[in-house]
Design a protein around this motif. Structure first.
Motif, PDB file in Angstrom:
ATOM      1  N   ARG A 108      41.234  47.609  49.792  1.00 39.47           N
ATOM      2  CA  ARG A 108      41.447  49.060  49.900  1.00 39.47           C
ATOM      3  C   ARG A 108      41.735  49.673  48.528  1.00 39.47           C
ATOM      4  O   ARG A 108      41.202  50.731  48.178  1.00 39.47           O
ATOM      5  CB  ARG A 108      42.595  49.377  50.859  1.00 39.47           C
ATOM      6  CG  ARG A 108      42.206  49.315  52.321  1.00 39.47           C
ATOM      7  CD  ARG A 108      43.298  49.882  53.218  1.00 39.47           C
ATOM      8  NE  ARG A 108      44.514  49.069  53.226  1.00 39.47           N
ATOM      9  CZ  ARG A 108      44.718  48.024  54.022  1.00 39.47           C
ATOM     10  NH1 ARG A 108      43.788  47.646  54.873  1.00 39.47           N
ATOM     11  NH2 ARG A 108      45.842  47.353  53.965  1.00 39.47           N
ATOM     12  N   ILE A 109      42.566  49.003  47.752  1.00 35.72           N
ATOM     13  CA  ILE A 109      42.894  49.499  46.414  1.00 35.72           C
ATOM     14  C   ILE A 109      41.651  49.471  45.520  1.00 35.72           C
ATOM     15  O   ILE A 109      41.401  50.404  44.757  1.00 35.72           O
ATOM     16  CB  ILE A 109      44.058  48.679  45.809  1.00 35.72           C
ATOM     17  CG1 ILE A 109      45.354  48.971  46.590  1.00 35.72           C
ATOM     18  CG2 ILE A 109      44.236  48.977  44.326  1.00 35.72           C
ATOM     19  CD1 ILE A 109      46.503  48.024  46.261  1.00 35.72           C
ATOM     20  N   GLU A 139      44.501  44.723  51.645  1.00 31.98           N
ATOM     21  CA  GLU A 139      45.126  45.749  50.805  1.00 31.98           C
ATOM     22  C   GLU A 139      44.464  45.781  49.423  1.00 31.98           C
ATOM     23  O   GLU A 139      44.194  46.865  48.879  1.00 31.98           O
ATOM     24  CB  GLU A 139      46.626  45.498  50.678  1.00 31.98           C
ATOM     25  CG  GLU A 139      47.348  46.512  49.818  1.00 31.98           C
ATOM     26  CD  GLU A 139      47.358  47.933  50.373  1.00 31.98           C
ATOM     27  OE1 GLU A 139      47.703  48.849  49.613  1.00 31.98           O
ATOM     28  OE2 GLU A 139      47.023  48.143  51.557  1.00 31.98           O
ATOM     29  N   VAL A 184      46.771  44.065  40.405  1.00 33.87           N
ATOM     30  CA  VAL A 184      47.503  44.980  41.286  1.00 33.87           C
ATOM     31  C   VAL A 184      48.951  44.539  41.350  1.00 33.87           C
ATOM     32  O   VAL A 184      49.262  43.365  41.560  1.00 33.87           O
ATOM     33  CB  VAL A 184      46.872  44.996  42.703  1.00 33.87           C
ATOM     34  CG1 VAL A 184      47.714  45.829  43.653  1.00 33.87           C
ATOM     35  CG2 VAL A 184      45.442  45.512  42.645  1.00 33.87           C
ATOM     36  N   ASP A 185      49.841  45.514  41.151  1.00 34.59           N
ATOM     37  CA  ASP A 185      51.277  45.300  41.284  1.00 34.59           C
ATOM     38  C   ASP A 185      51.776  46.424  42.183  1.00 34.59           C
ATOM     39  O   ASP A 185      51.904  47.564  41.743  1.00 34.59           O
ATOM     40  CB  ASP A 185      51.943  45.338  39.912  1.00 34.59           C
ATOM     41  CG  ASP A 185      53.424  44.985  39.976  1.00 34.59           C
ATOM     42  OD1 ASP A 185      53.907  44.610  41.062  1.00 34.59           O
ATOM     43  OD2 ASP A 185      54.093  45.089  38.932  1.00 34.59           O
ATOM     44  N   GLY A 186      52.017  46.094  43.449  1.00 38.90           N
ATOM     45  CA  GLY A 186      52.334  47.136  44.432  1.00 38.90           C
ATOM     46  C   GLY A 186      51.093  47.968  44.673  1.00 38.90           C
ATOM     47  O   GLY A 186      50.056  47.453  45.060  1.00 38.90           O
ATOM     48  N   LYS A 187      51.169  49.258  44.414  1.00 39.73           N
ATOM     49  CA  LYS A 187      50.008  50.150  44.548  1.00 39.73           C
ATOM     50  C   LYS A 187      49.360  50.431  43.192  1.00 39.73           C
ATOM     51  O   LYS A 187      48.366  51.118  43.093  1.00 39.73           O
ATOM     52  CB  LYS A 187      50.430  51.479  45.184  1.00 39.73           C
ATOM     53  CG  LYS A 187      51.013  51.337  46.555  1.00 39.73           C
ATOM     54  CD  LYS A 187      49.934  51.219  47.578  1.00 39.73           C
ATOM     55  CE  LYS A 187      50.566  51.201  48.961  1.00 39.73           C
ATOM     56  NZ  LYS A 187      49.710  50.625  49.946  1.00 39.73           N
ATOM     57  N   ARG A 188      49.985  49.917  42.129  1.00 37.81           N
ATOM     58  CA  ARG A 188      49.517  50.197  40.767  1.00 37.81           C
ATOM     59  C   ARG A 188      48.420  49.222  40.368  1.00 37.81           C
ATOM     60  O   ARG A 188      48.558  48.013  40.546  1.00 37.81           O
ATOM     61  CB  ARG A 188      50.693  50.084  39.809  1.00 37.81           C
ATOM     62  CG  ARG A 188      50.352  50.439  38.397  1.00 37.81           C
ATOM     63  CD  ARG A 188      51.623  50.531  37.555  1.00 37.81           C
ATOM     64  NE  ARG A 188      51.249  50.654  36.176  1.00 37.81           N
ATOM     65  CZ  ARG A 188      51.353  49.683  35.284  1.00 37.81           C
ATOM     66  NH1 ARG A 188      51.865  48.523  35.638  1.00 37.81           N
ATOM     67  NH2 ARG A 188      50.970  49.876  34.052  1.00 37.81           N
ATOM     68  N   ILE A 189      47.321  49.745  39.818  1.00 34.23           N
ATOM     69  CA  ILE A 189      46.217  48.919  39.362  1.00 34.23           C
ATOM     70  C   ILE A 189      46.139  48.972  37.837  1.00 34.23           C
ATOM     71  O   ILE A 189      46.279  50.031  37.244  1.00 34.23           O
ATOM     72  CB  ILE A 189      44.893  49.372  40.019  1.00 34.23           C
ATOM     73  CG1 ILE A 189      43.804  48.346  39.810  1.00 34.23           C
ATOM     74  CG2 ILE A 189      44.462  50.716  39.528  1.00 34.23           C
ATOM     75  CD1 ILE A 189      42.626  48.526  40.745  1.00 34.23           C
ATOM     76  N   TRP A 228      39.779  52.593  43.656  1.00 35.06           N
ATOM     77  CA  TRP A 228      39.494  52.553  42.219  1.00 35.06           C
ATOM     78  C   TRP A 228      38.026  52.924  41.949  1.00 35.06           C
ATOM     79  O   TRP A 228      37.734  53.689  41.031  1.00 35.06           O
ATOM     80  CB  TRP A 228      39.837  51.165  41.666  1.00 35.06           C
ATOM     81  CG  TRP A 228      39.590  51.015  40.203  1.00 35.06           C
ATOM     82  CD1 TRP A 228      40.402  51.428  39.185  1.00 35.06           C
ATOM     83  CD2 TRP A 228      38.462  50.393  39.585  1.00 35.06           C
ATOM     84  NE1 TRP A 228      39.836  51.106  37.976  1.00 35.06           N
ATOM     85  CE2 TRP A 228      38.646  50.471  38.187  1.00 35.06           C
ATOM     86  CE3 TRP A 228      37.313  49.781  40.074  1.00 35.06           C
ATOM     87  CZ2 TRP A 228      37.731  49.945  37.280  1.00 35.06           C
ATOM     88  CZ3 TRP A 228      36.392  49.263  39.171  1.00 35.06           C
ATOM     89  CH2 TRP A 228      36.610  49.355  37.796  1.00 35.06           C
TER      90      TRP A 228
END
Length: 158
Positions: free
Chosen positions: A11-12, A8, A101-106, A16
């Motif tokens: 992917r994030i 994950e 990364v915190d959840g989906k937030r970068i 980005w």
């Protein structure tokens, strides 16, 4: 085998890079002729970026000892991506960026200012301070692998 969290984060990190103008992005490539296996790599016309996904502090500390971290490797610019708080700015090797990364937030914790991404030895707005010496043969091998996969219809990101 990488954990779900590791995949994950990769992917994030790939998303980005795309948001930062990198048109060619791949993750988890094993490439003949390249000793590194970047979690994420992205290319623009003038430069490349490698992102290493870290899910544990022990993995991060071991990663810093790899030979290609102190010798030429892939990625003119290099970043770690990890869950928020796992790695701090003070932990980073010289010239490395840090993405939390915190959840989906970068969150871009440490990175050069702006979206210039100049090529090697171009010191625009202090970006040369962030550049690493690249192994051009290894990067060429990575680009060839990506091109071959695209030509055969294989995915380059997961």
């Amino acid at each position: 085998m990488p954990s779900e969290l590791h995949e994950e984060l990769s992917r994030i990190g790939a998303a980005w890079l795309r948001r930062n103008g990198f048109g060619v992005v791949a993750n988890d490539l094993t490439v003949l002729g390249c000793r590194e296996r970047a979690d994420v790599i992205g290319f623009r016309s003038q430069c490349s970026v490698t992102i290493e996904s870290k899910v544990s502090r022990a993995d991060f500390l071991a990663d810093r000892k790899k030979p290609h971290r102190t010798k030429p490797g892939i990625g003119l610019y290099r970043f770690y991506i990890c869950p928020a708080g796992l790695i701090t700015a003070d932990d980073l090797p010289a010239r490395w960026g840090l993405l939390h990364v915190d959840g989906k937030r970068i969150t871009e914790v440490v990175r050069p200012r702006g979206n210039i991404w100049p090529g090697p030895k171009a010191n625009i707005a202090g970006w040369a301070e962030w550049q690493h010496e690249t192994d051009l043969d290894a990067e060429r091998s990575v680009l060839f692998s990506i091109s071959r996969r695209l030509a055969s219809g294989q995915p380059i990101t997961k």
